[in-house]
Enzyme design. Structure first.
Site, mmCIF file in Angstrom:
data_model
loop_
_atom_site.group_PDB
_atom_site.id
_atom_site.type_symbol
_atom_site.label_atom_id
_atom_site.label_comp_id
_atom_site.label_asym_id
_atom_site.label_seq_id
_atom_site.Cartn_x
_atom_site.Cartn_y
_atom_site.Cartn_z
ATOM 1 N N HIS A 1 -18.507 -11.630 -16.488
ATOM 2 C CA HIS A 1 -18.049 -10.640 -15.286
ATOM 3 C C HIS A 1 -16.707 -10.523 -15.291
ATOM 4 O O HIS A 1 -15.824 -11.492 -15.741
ATOM 5 C CB HIS A 1 -18.328 -11.168 -14.078
ATOM 6 C CG HIS A 1 -19.913 -11.077 -13.598
ATOM 7 N ND1 HIS A 1 -20.337 -11.203 -12.481
ATOM 8 C CD2 HIS A 1 -20.858 -11.103 -14.392
ATOM 9 C CE1 HIS A 1 -21.626 -11.024 -12.227
ATOM 10 N NE2 HIS A 1 -22.173 -10.870 -13.454
ATOM 11 N N HIS B 1 -34.546 -8.886 -6.687
ATOM 12 C CA HIS B 1 -33.326 -9.018 -7.566
ATOM 13 C C HIS B 1 -31.953 -8.911 -6.803
ATOM 14 O O HIS B 1 -31.920 -8.328 -5.933
ATOM 15 C CB HIS B 1 -33.542 -7.964 -8.828
ATOM 16 C CG HIS B 1 -32.351 -7.774 -9.689
ATOM 17 N ND1 HIS B 1 -31.448 -6.592 -9.578
ATOM 18 C CD2 HIS B 1 -32.047 -8.768 -10.722
ATOM 19 C CE1 HIS B 1 -30.399 -6.804 -10.332
ATOM 20 N NE2 HIS B 1 -30.744 -7.773 -10.924
ATOM 21 N N LYS C 1 -29.048 -18.415 -14.171
ATOM 22 C CA LYS C 1 -28.912 -17.371 -15.329
ATOM 23 C C LYS C 1 -28.749 -18.054 -16.475
ATOM 24 O O LYS C 1 -27.730 -18.637 -16.900
ATOM 25 C CB LYS C 1 -27.803 -16.772 -14.617
ATOM 26 C CG LYS C 1 -27.211 -15.237 -15.637
ATOM 27 C CD LYS C 1 -28.655 -14.190 -15.764
ATOM 28 C CE LYS C 1 -28.299 -13.342 -14.493
ATOM 29 N NZ LYS C 1 -29.370 -12.331 -14.638
#
Length: 422
Positions: free
Chosen positions: A29, A320, A193
């Site tokens: 990110h 999600h 993740k």
């Protein structure tokens, strides 16, 4: 007969908020996450709110739609849909991070429609003095469970001060992150993740989480980073540890091959991302759980329709999450409240916002759940000062499209996004 409630104006405001260096199979990110806030004003003076992606191509389509909405009946979602279809035309603006499947004009229409549909529903519900869930069929639950969403991450963006969540690049770091998140929010489910480190290291992290949190359901999501053979090996080694394995390998055929032999259900938000994907996925038995996301399924009503289809075919349902703010959290909460078939705790990135938001009083996660608001509309109100500050951050940050891969290449020039990688 009373006069119809019509649109008198629409405002689309791009915003940015700080984002920690969270790693995934596409990269990492960037320092700022982008969102767009949609405001739809009605003839009664009320305002409906929506939230969506803030990438430049998507933003251009939002402005194109907004320009022609004045005068539309707020209760006419079919007319809104036709207007969005005409405004989008043949455009195809896929998500930039590549973590929600492929692209097409139909998927672009769904992504563009969603924030306007949510804003229309918010305005409808405010006008009649009812919560949004009442427009979706009523409340099936008073509280919505959410999951702790763990990420491998750096201690800080290069050159910046460490953030409050510290480094997590090994099992000890992941367990420490989970403990901090659970202590703060009371989460009762955990999702990691993956797709970042070699599979053996991520298996070790799952084993460490199970040892530290023996009662918490666990999930692992490598975002299609593994081959079919690797997926089967990981599934075998995590048997009894995972409530589901999410998108281990690319494509419906590959997922079907893994699903046929894996000891746990497979979940997806990558190979089933539109209604057109469902017949093949059902026929091949590729997935046991679909992760709905109103941001790219076309809004709340479309997501409720997805839930009914999944229930018909015996497919479980979760939800999600992408980097989001309080309007999206509220919309997700109302959708989950009105969805009896929702069988798993919902994903959320809310803890990664570190308290930054565009709403005055964001819905709170307490004991791992959000209490469903019974106030009119979505139950949240825009914070005008925060919106202005976050729009200034958008103007200053210099990011106009999310690109996790390009950002990681600034520090690892030889990095390649490959699916599968292992």
């Amino acid at each position: 007969m009373p006069d119809p409630l019509t649109v008198t104006g629409v405002t689309v405001t791009p915003v940015a908020f700080p984002d920690p260096p969270l790693l995934n199979s596409a990269g990492v990110h960037q320092p700022w996450a982008l969102r767009a806030i949609v405001e739809v004003r009605g003839t009664d003076g009320l305002i409906g709110l929506g939230e969506t992606y803030g990438d430049a191509p998507h933003l251009a389509l939002l402005h194109r739609v907004a320009a022609g909405l004045t005068g539309l009946d707020v209760f006419d979602i079919a007319a809104l849909t036709r207007h969005v279809e005409a405004a989008v035309g043949a455009a195809d603006a896929p998500d930039r991070h590549g973590l929600t499947g492929g692209s097409s004009t139909a998927k672009t229409v769904a992504r563009v429609l969603s924030p306007f549909e949510v804003a229309f529903l918010d305005l409808q519900a405010r006008a009649i003095g009812r919560p949004v869930y009442a427009l979706l069929g009523g409340k099936a639950r008073d509280e919505v469970p959410f999951a702790a969403y763990l990420f491998y991450k750096w201690a800080a963006h290069p050159g910046a001060e460490p953030d409050e969540w510290d480094e997590a690049v090994d099992p000890d770091g992941i367990v420490a992150q989970a403990r901090k998140m659970i202590d703060r929010y009371g989460f009762r489910s955990i999702k990691l993740k993956g797709g970042v480190l070699p599979p053996e290291e991520e298996i070790a992290a799952i084993q460490a989480l199970r040892a530290a949190f023996p009662e918490h359901p666990l999930r692992l999501d490598p975002n299609c980073a593994w081959t079919v053979d690797t997926s089967l090996r990981v599934a075998e080694q995590t048997a009894g540890l995972l409530e589901y394995l999410e998108d281990p390998t690319p494509g419906i055929p590959g997922m079907a091959r893994v699903a046929a032999r894996a000891p746990m259900p497979l979940a997806t938000n990558m190979c089933v991302v539109s209604f057109a994907d469902l017949p093949q996925a059902v026929a091949e038995g590729a997935v046991g759980v679909v992760l709905a996301d109103h941001h790219y399924w076309g809004g709340l009503a479309a997501s409720a329709r997805l839930a009914s289809i999944c229930e018909t075919w015996g497919i479980g349902l979760s939800m999600h999450s992408n980097s989001h703010l309080g309007i999206s959290l509220a919309a997700m909460t109302h959708l989950a409240a009105a969805t009896p078939h929702l069988a798993y705790a919902v994903d959320t990135h809310s803890p990664w916002q570190c308290g930054v938001d565009v709403v005055e009083a964001p819905l709170s996660i307490v004991d791992g759940t959000v209490t469903v608001p019974d106030t009119p509309g979505l139950g949240v109100t825009l914070d005008r000062d925060a919106l202005a500050r976050m729009h200034e951050d958008y103007q200053r940050c210099g990011i106009r499209e999310r690109d996790d891969t390009a950002y990681l290449r600034q520090f690892q020039p030889d990095y390649e996004k490959r699916r599968p990688r292992w």
